[in-house]
Write a protein that holds these residues in place. Structure first.
Motif, PDB file in Angstrom:
ATOM      1  N   LEU A 107       0.789  -1.028   0.092  1.00 59.91           N
ATOM      2  CA  LEU A 107       0.740  -0.090   0.169  1.00 59.91           C
ATOM      3  C   LEU A 107       0.773   1.320  -0.050  1.00 59.91           C
ATOM      4  O   LEU A 107       0.301   2.152  -0.278  1.00 59.91           O
ATOM      5  CB  LEU A 107      -0.616  -0.174   1.357  1.00 59.91           C
ATOM      6  CG  LEU A 107      -1.799  -1.108   1.744  1.00 59.91           C
ATOM      7  CD1 LEU A 107      -2.597  -0.481   2.653  1.00 59.91           C
ATOM      8  CD2 LEU A 107      -2.766  -0.991   0.362  1.00 59.91           C
ATOM      9  N   GLY A 108       2.098   1.190  -0.135  1.00 60.33           N
ATOM     10  CA  GLY A 108       3.305   2.563   0.458  1.00 60.33           C
ATOM     11  C   GLY A 108       2.903   3.044   1.809  1.00 60.33           C
ATOM     12  O   GLY A 108       2.242   2.886   2.373  1.00 60.33           O
ATOM     13  N   ARG A 109       3.465   3.876   2.259  1.00 62.74           N
ATOM     14  CA  ARG A 109       3.154   4.844   3.450  1.00 62.74           C
ATOM     15  C   ARG A 109       1.805   5.623   3.452  1.00 62.74           C
ATOM     16  O   ARG A 109       1.541   6.455   2.393  1.00 62.74           O
ATOM     17  CB  ARG A 109       4.182   6.664   3.416  1.00 62.74           C
ATOM     18  CG  ARG A 109       5.908   5.873   3.241  1.00 62.74           C
ATOM     19  CD  ARG A 109       6.697   6.809   3.086  1.00 62.74           C
ATOM     20  NE  ARG A 109       6.217   7.588   4.262  1.00 62.74           N
ATOM     21  CZ  ARG A 109       7.140   8.145   4.395  1.00 62.74           C
ATOM     22  NH1 ARG A 109       8.109   9.005   4.111  1.00 62.74           N
ATOM     23  NH2 ARG A 109       6.650   9.157   6.222  1.00 62.74           N
TER      24      ARG A 109
ATOM     25  N   TRP B  61      -2.257   2.296  11.043  1.00 62.09           N
ATOM     26  CA  TRP B  61      -1.968   3.415   9.604  1.00 62.09           C
ATOM     27  C   TRP B  61      -3.261   3.546   9.251  1.00 62.09           C
ATOM     28  O   TRP B  61      -4.443   3.069   9.468  1.00 62.09           O
ATOM     29  CB  TRP B  61      -1.076   2.312   8.624  1.00 62.09           C
ATOM     30  CG  TRP B  61       0.045   2.179   9.708  1.00 62.09           C
ATOM     31  CD1 TRP B  61       1.158   2.320  10.763  1.00 62.09           C
ATOM     32  CD2 TRP B  61       1.212   1.635   8.473  1.00 62.09           C
ATOM     33  NE1 TRP B  61       1.574   2.479  10.380  1.00 62.09           N
ATOM     34  CE2 TRP B  61       2.187   1.664   9.526  1.00 62.09           C
ATOM     35  CE3 TRP B  61       1.433   1.082   7.600  1.00 62.09           C
ATOM     36  CZ2 TRP B  61       4.110   0.701   8.944  1.00 62.09           C
ATOM     37  CZ3 TRP B  61       2.681   0.910   7.391  1.00 62.09           C
ATOM     38  CH2 TRP B  61       3.348   0.688   7.755  1.00 62.09           C
ATOM     39  N   TYR B  62      -3.452   4.991   9.294  1.00 65.27           N
ATOM     40  CA  TYR B  62      -4.578   5.554   8.469  1.00 65.27           C
ATOM     41  C   TYR B  62      -4.178   6.057   6.134  1.00 65.27           C
ATOM     42  O   TYR B  62      -3.344   6.787   6.785  1.00 65.27           O
ATOM     43  CB  TYR B  62      -4.821   6.383   9.122  1.00 65.27           C
ATOM     44  CG  TYR B  62      -5.655   6.083  10.217  1.00 65.27           C
ATOM     45  CD1 TYR B  62      -7.292   5.635  10.306  1.00 65.27           C
ATOM     46  CD2 TYR B  62      -4.898   6.102  11.329  1.00 65.27           C
ATOM     47  CE1 TYR B  62      -7.374   5.368  11.881  1.00 65.27           C
ATOM     48  CE2 TYR B  62      -4.836   5.712  13.110  1.00 65.27           C
ATOM     49  CZ  TYR B  62      -6.750   5.769  12.610  1.00 65.27           C
ATOM     50  OH  TYR B  62      -6.848   5.133  13.530  1.00 65.27           O
TER      51      TYR B  62
ATOM     52  N   THR C 272     -11.750   5.969   4.157  1.00 62.63           N
ATOM     53  CA  THR C 272     -10.389   5.911   5.651  1.00 62.63           C
ATOM     54  C   THR C 272     -10.654   4.891   5.007  1.00 62.63           C
ATOM     55  O   THR C 272     -11.195   4.082   5.933  1.00 62.63           O
ATOM     56  CB  THR C 272     -10.723   6.863   6.629  1.00 62.63           C
ATOM     57  OG1 THR C 272     -10.783   8.423   6.498  1.00 62.63           O
ATOM     58  CG2 THR C 272      -9.404   7.242   7.609  1.00 62.63           C
ATOM     59  N   LEU C 273      -8.826   4.631   4.912  1.00 63.93           N
ATOM     60  CA  LEU C 273      -8.607   2.624   4.982  1.00 63.93           C
ATOM     61  C   LEU C 273      -8.072   3.082   6.298  1.00 63.93           C
ATOM     62  O   LEU C 273      -6.575   3.882   6.484  1.00 63.93           O
ATOM     63  CB  LEU C 273      -8.039   2.821   3.975  1.00 63.93           C
ATOM     64  CG  LEU C 273      -6.787   1.004   4.413  1.00 63.93           C
ATOM     65  CD1 LEU C 273      -8.691   0.038   3.995  1.00 63.93           C
ATOM     66  CD2 LEU C 273      -6.143   0.793   3.080  1.00 63.93           C
ATOM     67  N   LYS C 274      -8.379   2.443   7.830  1.00 62.50           N
ATOM     68  CA  LYS C 274      -7.965   2.053   8.975  1.00 62.50           C
ATOM     69  C   LYS C 274      -6.941   0.321   9.350  1.00 62.50           C
ATOM     70  O   LYS C 274      -7.514  -0.576   8.951  1.00 62.50           O
ATOM     71  CB  LYS C 274      -8.430   2.306  10.004  1.00 62.50           C
ATOM     72  CG  LYS C 274      -7.691   1.688  11.455  1.00 62.50           C
ATOM     73  CD  LYS C 274      -8.086   2.460  12.750  1.00 62.50           C
ATOM     74  CE  LYS C 274      -9.360   1.470  13.067  1.00 62.50           C
ATOM     75  NZ  LYS C 274      -9.957   1.601  14.028  1.00 62.50           N
ATOM     76  N   VAL C 275      -5.279   0.359   9.175  1.00 56.72           N
ATOM     77  CA  VAL C 275      -4.924  -1.021   9.512  1.00 56.72           C
ATOM     78  C   VAL C 275      -4.816  -1.026  10.408  1.00 56.72           C
ATOM     79  O   VAL C 275      -3.702   0.016  10.986  1.00 56.72           O
ATOM     80  CB  VAL C 275      -3.834  -0.775   7.929  1.00 56.72           C
ATOM     81  CG1 VAL C 275      -3.352  -2.077   8.385  1.00 56.72           C
ATOM     82  CG2 VAL C 275      -4.260  -0.925   6.787  1.00 56.72           C
TER      83      VAL C 275
ATOM     84  N   VAL D 295      -8.752  -4.753   9.006  1.00 56.04           N
ATOM     85  CA  VAL D 295      -8.444  -3.380   7.858  1.00 56.04           C
ATOM     86  C   VAL D 295     -10.047  -3.437   8.005  1.00 56.04           C
ATOM     87  O   VAL D 295     -10.973  -3.954   7.805  1.00 56.04           O
ATOM     88  CB  VAL D 295      -8.113  -4.301   6.271  1.00 56.04           C
ATOM     89  CG1 VAL D 295      -8.669  -2.920   5.673  1.00 56.04           C
ATOM     90  CG2 VAL D 295      -6.314  -4.653   6.052  1.00 56.04           C
ATOM     91  N   THR D 296      -9.934  -2.016   8.391  1.00 54.06           N
ATOM     92  CA  THR D 296     -11.644  -1.636   8.506  1.00 54.06           C
ATOM     93  C   THR D 296     -11.470   0.032   7.827  1.00 54.06           C
ATOM     94  O   THR D 296     -10.581   0.880   7.604  1.00 54.06           O
ATOM     95  CB  THR D 296     -11.538  -1.084   9.410  1.00 54.06           C
ATOM     96  OG1 THR D 296     -10.940   0.197   9.706  1.00 54.06           O
ATOM     97  CG2 THR D 296     -12.254  -1.806  10.644  1.00 54.06           C
ATOM     98  N   ARG D 297     -12.664  -0.181   6.568  1.00 59.62           N
ATOM     99  CA  ARG D 297     -12.875   1.189   5.828  1.00 59.62           C
ATOM    100  C   ARG D 297     -14.030   2.255   6.214  1.00 59.62           C
ATOM    101  O   ARG D 297     -14.520   1.420   6.899  1.00 59.62           O
ATOM    102  CB  ARG D 297     -13.820   0.777   4.620  1.00 59.62           C
ATOM    103  CG  ARG D 297     -12.627   0.646   3.614  1.00 59.62           C
ATOM    104  CD  ARG D 297     -13.042  -0.083   2.124  1.00 59.62           C
ATOM    105  NE  ARG D 297     -12.000  -0.982   1.986  1.00 59.62           N
ATOM    106  CZ  ARG D 297     -11.923  -1.421   0.349  1.00 59.62           C
ATOM    107  NH1 ARG D 297     -12.681  -0.690  -0.322  1.00 59.62           N
ATOM    108  NH2 ARG D 297     -10.775  -2.244  -0.344  1.00 59.62           N
ATOM    109  N   THR D 298     -14.002   3.876   6.767  1.00 61.44           N
ATOM    110  CA  THR D 298     -15.264   5.058   6.650  1.00 61.44           C
ATOM    111  C   THR D 298     -15.338   5.532   5.845  1.00 61.44           C
ATOM    112  O   THR D 298     -13.900   5.723   4.714  1.00 61.44           O
ATOM    113  CB  THR D 298     -14.589   4.719   8.146  1.00 61.44           C
ATOM    114  OG1 THR D 298     -13.179   5.861   8.121  1.00 61.44           O
ATOM    115  CG2 THR D 298     -14.491   3.875   9.321  1.00 61.44           C
ATOM    116  N   GLY D 299     -16.458   5.647   5.404  1.00 61.05           N
ATOM    117  CA  GLY D 299     -16.496   6.792   4.806  1.00 61.05           C
ATOM    118  C   GLY D 299     -16.834   8.166   5.375  1.00 61.05           C
ATOM    119  O   GLY D 299     -16.232   9.172   6.305  1.00 61.05           O
ATOM    120  N   ALA D 300     -17.733   9.145   4.482  1.00 57.30           N
ATOM    121  CA  ALA D 300     -17.739  11.073   5.446  1.00 57.30           C
ATOM    122  C   ALA D 300     -18.260  11.228   6.205  1.00 57.30           C
ATOM    123  O   ALA D 300     -18.164  12.037   6.351  1.00 57.30           O
ATOM    124  CB  ALA D 300     -17.902  11.572   3.978  1.00 57.30           C
TER     125      ALA D 300
END
Length: 178
Positions: A73-75, A87-88, A109-112, A123-128
């Motif tokens: 995913l990169g930094r 990590w976000y 927003t992807l939270k690892v 790994v969770t995803r949230t939106g606006a």
């Protein structure tokens, strides 16, 4: 093009001038309308991480580590402040008209999350819906003390402070008496 000859030349020239001025006015109006509509076109923008669904889905809890997530995913956009457990990765799409502030259309927003050994735990995803809109309670910071006008601030201290060494009463500059 029309040519004017003979006795009716002044009237002919006048009609040609009115046709030319009407065309110029029409061209100017068309140019102004083009500029005006161009200023109102929505500007779209993207900020942050570019999410690739295949790469995000390849990160597996219990299998991947910090190093493998960094390679895939990169930094991150930012890391948690209190521990190194999360990590976000933040991606935001915006749109604005002309000079207005951008409005968020979509945010992901992807939270690892990592455990103490550095292995991915989730790994969770949230939106606006996570965006907080904070409005200050005014445009001035309240201060203690009395309210003074500009003139009080500029001229309020005139005559209240004596110069050092002038022998004022507070300086003890008088003669000693036995």
């Amino acid at each position: 093009m029309m040519q004017c000859t003979g006795v009716a030349a002044p009237a002919c020239l006048e009609s040609m001038m009115s046709v030319i001025s009407a065309r110029m006015l029409m061209g100017a109006a068309l140019g102004l309308a083009t500029i005006a509509t161009g200023a109102c076109t929505p500007l779209k923008g993207h900020q942050g991480y570019v999410i690739d669904a295949d790469l995000v889905n390849s990160v597996q809890p219990g299998v991947d580590t910090r190093q493998s997530v960094l390679q895939v995913l990169g930094r991150p956009s930012f890391a948690s402040q209190f521990n190194q457990g999360e990590w976000y990765y933040v991606a935001r799409d915006t749109r604005n008209f002309a000079y207005n502030n951008p409005k968020v259309i979509k945010q992901t927003t992807l939270k690892v999350s990592f455990d103490a050994k550095g292995v991915v735990t989730g790994v969770t995803r949230t939106g606006a819906e996570q965006i907080a809109s904070i409005r200050p309670s005014g445009e001035k910071t309240p201060t203690l003390g009395r309210k003074r006008s500009v003139f009080d601030e500029l001229f309020g201290n005139i005559g209240t402070v004596s110069a050092a060494g002038t022998g004022g009463a507070d300086q003890g500059g008088g003669r000693d008496t036995p």
